[in-house]
Design a protein around this motif. Structure first.
Motif, short mmCIF file in Angstrom:
data_model
loop_
_atom_site.label_atom_id
_atom_site.label_comp_id
_atom_site.label_asym_id
_atom_site.label_seq_id
_atom_site.Cartn_x
_atom_site.Cartn_y
_atom_site.Cartn_z
N LEU A 181 -40.99 1.86 66.95
CA LEU A 181 -40.59 0.52 65.93
C LEU A 181 -40.59 -0.29 66.73
CD1 LEU A 181 -39.35 3.01 63.42
CD2 LEU A 181 -41.02 2.40 63.27
N ASP A 182 -41.09 -1.83 66.38
CA ASP A 182 -41.09 -2.75 65.87
C ASP A 182 -39.25 -3.09 65.85
OD1 ASP A 182 -41.36 -3.21 64.09
OD2 ASP A 182 -42.71 -5.10 64.11
N ARG A 183 -38.73 -3.30 64.48
CA ARG A 183 -37.60 -3.24 64.18
C ARG A 183 -36.76 -2.10 62.96
NH1 ARG A 183 -39.42 -8.90 62.77
NH2 ARG A 183 -40.37 -7.94 61.09
N ILE A 184 -35.81 -1.83 63.56
CA ILE A 184 -34.95 -0.60 63.12
C ILE A 184 -33.72 -1.63 62.14
CG2 ILE A 184 -33.52 1.51 62.82
CD1 ILE A 184 -35.58 1.55 65.63
N ALA A 185 -33.57 -0.93 61.04
CA ALA A 185 -32.13 -1.51 60.11
C ALA A 185 -31.40 -0.53 59.75
CB ALA A 185 -32.77 -2.49 59.06
N GLU A 186 -29.91 -0.33 60.44
CA GLU A 186 -29.22 0.92 60.24
C GLU A 186 -28.30 0.67 59.47
OE1 GLU A 186 -27.31 2.53 63.20
OE2 GLU A 186 -26.42 4.50 61.43
N THR A 197 -19.15 3.38 63.68
CA THR A 197 -18.77 3.62 64.79
C THR A 197 -19.97 4.18 66.17
OG1 THR A 197 -17.83 5.63 65.45
CG2 THR A 197 -16.53 3.75 65.58
N GLY A 198 -20.98 3.85 65.79
CA GLY A 198 -22.04 3.97 66.30
C GLY A 198 -23.31 5.75 66.33
N ARG A 199 -22.42 6.54 65.91
CA ARG A 199 -22.69 7.78 66.39
C ARG A 199 -24.42 7.56 65.51
NH1 ARG A 199 -20.77 12.49 62.32
NH2 ARG A 199 -20.47 10.54 60.95
N GLY A 255 -36.46 2.08 68.50
CA GLY A 255 -37.65 0.23 68.50
C GLY A 255 -37.11 -0.35 69.58
N GLU A 256 -37.88 -1.70 69.46
CA GLU A 256 -37.44 -2.40 70.49
C GLU A 256 -36.38 -3.03 69.68
OE1 GLU A 256 -39.86 -4.63 72.46
OE2 GLU A 256 -40.49 -1.74 72.02
N CYS A 257 -35.94 -3.37 68.92
CA CYS A 257 -34.61 -3.83 68.31
C CYS A 257 -33.65 -3.26 67.18
CB CYS A 257 -35.15 -5.60 68.25
SG CYS A 257 -34.35 -6.14 66.85
N VAL A 258 -32.67 -2.99 66.99
CA VAL A 258 -32.07 -3.01 66.20
C VAL A 258 -31.18 -3.27 65.06
CG1 VAL A 258 -30.01 -0.82 65.24
CG2 VAL A 258 -32.39 -0.38 67.30
N VAL A 259 -30.61 -3.52 63.95
CA VAL A 259 -30.11 -4.21 63.48
C VAL A 259 -28.70 -3.39 62.63
CG1 VAL A 259 -29.30 -6.43 61.80
CG2 VAL A 259 -31.52 -6.37 63.06
N ALA A 260 -27.36 -3.39 63.32
CA ALA A 260 -26.58 -2.43 62.22
C ALA A 260 -25.84 -3.49 61.87
CB ALA A 260 -26.13 -1.89 63.78
N VAL A 265 -29.55 -4.62 70.11
CA VAL A 265 -28.45 -4.35 69.11
C VAL A 265 -28.21 -5.20 68.86
CG1 VAL A 265 -27.40 -2.42 67.55
CG2 VAL A 265 -28.69 -1.87 69.38
N ARG A 266 -28.17 -5.87 66.97
CA ARG A 266 -27.69 -6.83 66.45
C ARG A 266 -26.83 -6.66 65.11
NH1 ARG A 266 -29.49 -11.08 63.27
NH2 ARG A 266 -30.89 -9.53 62.27
N VAL A 267 -25.20 -6.19 65.71
CA VAL A 267 -24.62 -5.90 64.47
C VAL A 267 -24.53 -6.45 63.77
CG1 VAL A 267 -22.23 -4.37 64.36
CG2 VAL A 267 -23.59 -4.38 66.85
N VAL A 268 -24.18 -6.45 62.76
CA VAL A 268 -23.61 -7.42 62.01
C VAL A 268 -23.11 -6.89 60.20
CG1 VAL A 268 -26.11 -9.29 62.01
CG2 VAL A 268 -26.00 -7.37 59.88
N ARG A 269 -22.00 -7.90 59.48
CA ARG A 269 -21.31 -7.68 58.25
C ARG A 269 -22.59 -7.21 57.29
NH1 ARG A 269 -19.66 -10.49 54.41
NH2 ARG A 269 -17.87 -9.89 52.81
#
Ligand SMILES: C[S@@+](CC[C@H](N)C(=O)[O-])C[C@H]1O[C@@H](n2cnc3c(N)ncnc32)[C@H](O)[C@@H]1O
Length: 272
Positions: free
Chosen positions: A93-98, A103-105, A114-119, A143-147
């Protein structure tokens, strides 16, 4: 994107979110601890403003994430997902959103898909632990971790080919609900997958077009040592802690716990 293969059935009801910790966890916190919530968090978790974690285990879990995040991480690190669950998720995948990444299990395993993950994760202390783990694994840039919260995801329409939540989504409005599911589907591109891993209320999801996949086989909660297993069991599996101690276990079979193992997911492929 490759398509996952698995045997799929629709909608059997099974419990999902860990529940065994109820009494011991509730005892750890009082109403005074609710002041740790930000205004946004309080609006979702104590909408009437007068919650009591001593009588509300869902609230106690939210306090755990904020007041004792390392203790939560010791539990989540041991309650590993069935490898079939992660193996089932689409790849390439290009992008994944979780959402509700904790804490990242799951996050740590999404990187290879994927290329990039937004957590997206609301609790600051959990975001800090996740960032620390990503940096240690040299994955900080992928991985970009966002609120953010289920009901208001900080992502554009059609953003990702996979939008996923693990042990985080429930039908209750504070933890997903109708608006949260609609947000996950908004962020998922046509032809993409929305997946709820370790779901509770499979019937609720089935009524909204989600199908169920389950992976068989014995499962264990796996700690690094017997000592660690005893300490964590005393908090989260108090009924089983005596047996864990007696038998010298480092790996606790899920059968002796009052918890459905993390072997299930529910998913929907959005119309292309
Ligand atoms: C049991 S933890 C699971 C964390 C992680 N996904 C895992 O599998 O280890 C539940 C997570 O859902 C997050 N959460 C709770 N309410 C939320 C909401 N309204 N929106 C997004 N995440 C939420 C919590 O902060 C926590 O990280």
């Amino acid at each position: 994107m490759t398509r996952p293969e698995a045997s799929v059935r629709a909608g059997a009801e099974r419990p999902g979110i860990p529940a065994g910790a109820a009494r011991e966890l509730r005892r750890r916190y009082t109403a005074a601890d609710l002041s740790v919530f930000t205004r946004d968090e309080a609006r979702r978790f104590v909408p009437q403003g007068d919650g009591d974690p001593q009588n509300d285990v869902v609230l106690a879990w939210e306090l755990l994430y904020r007041l004792e995040p390392e203790l939560y991480d010791r539990l989540a690190s041991a309650e590993r997902l069935h490898p079939g669950v992660v193996g089932w998720l689409p790849r390439g995948l290009d992008r994944i959103a979780e959402v509700g990444a904790g804490t990242g299990r799951l996050t740590m395993q999404l990187i290879e898909r994927g290329e990039c993950v937004v957590a997206v994760e609301p609790a600051l202390p959990l975001r800090r632990i996740l960032r620390r783990k990503l940096a240690a694994a040299d994955h900080g840039d992928r991985v970009r971790v966002v609120r953010g919260f289920f009901d208001r995801l900080p992502l554009p329409d059609d953003f990702a080919g996979l939008v996923v939540a693990c042990s985080a989504f429930t039908p209750s409005p504070g933890h997903g609900g109708e608006s949260g599911l609609a947000e996950m589907e908004r962020v998922c591109r046509p032809g993409g997958y929305v997946a709820i891993i370790w779901p509770n209320h499979l019937d609720w999801l089935a009524a909204r077009g989600y199908r169920h996949v389950s992976f068989p086989g014995p499962m264990f909660v796996e700690f690094d040592s017997h000592h660690e297993a005893v300490e964590v069991a005393e908090v989260f599996y108090p009924k089983a802690a005596g047996e864990v101690r007696r038998r010298g276990w480092r790996r606790i079979p899920f059968e002796v716990l009052d918890i459905n193992p993390p072997r299930d997911l529910a998913f929907k492929v959005l119309a292309g």
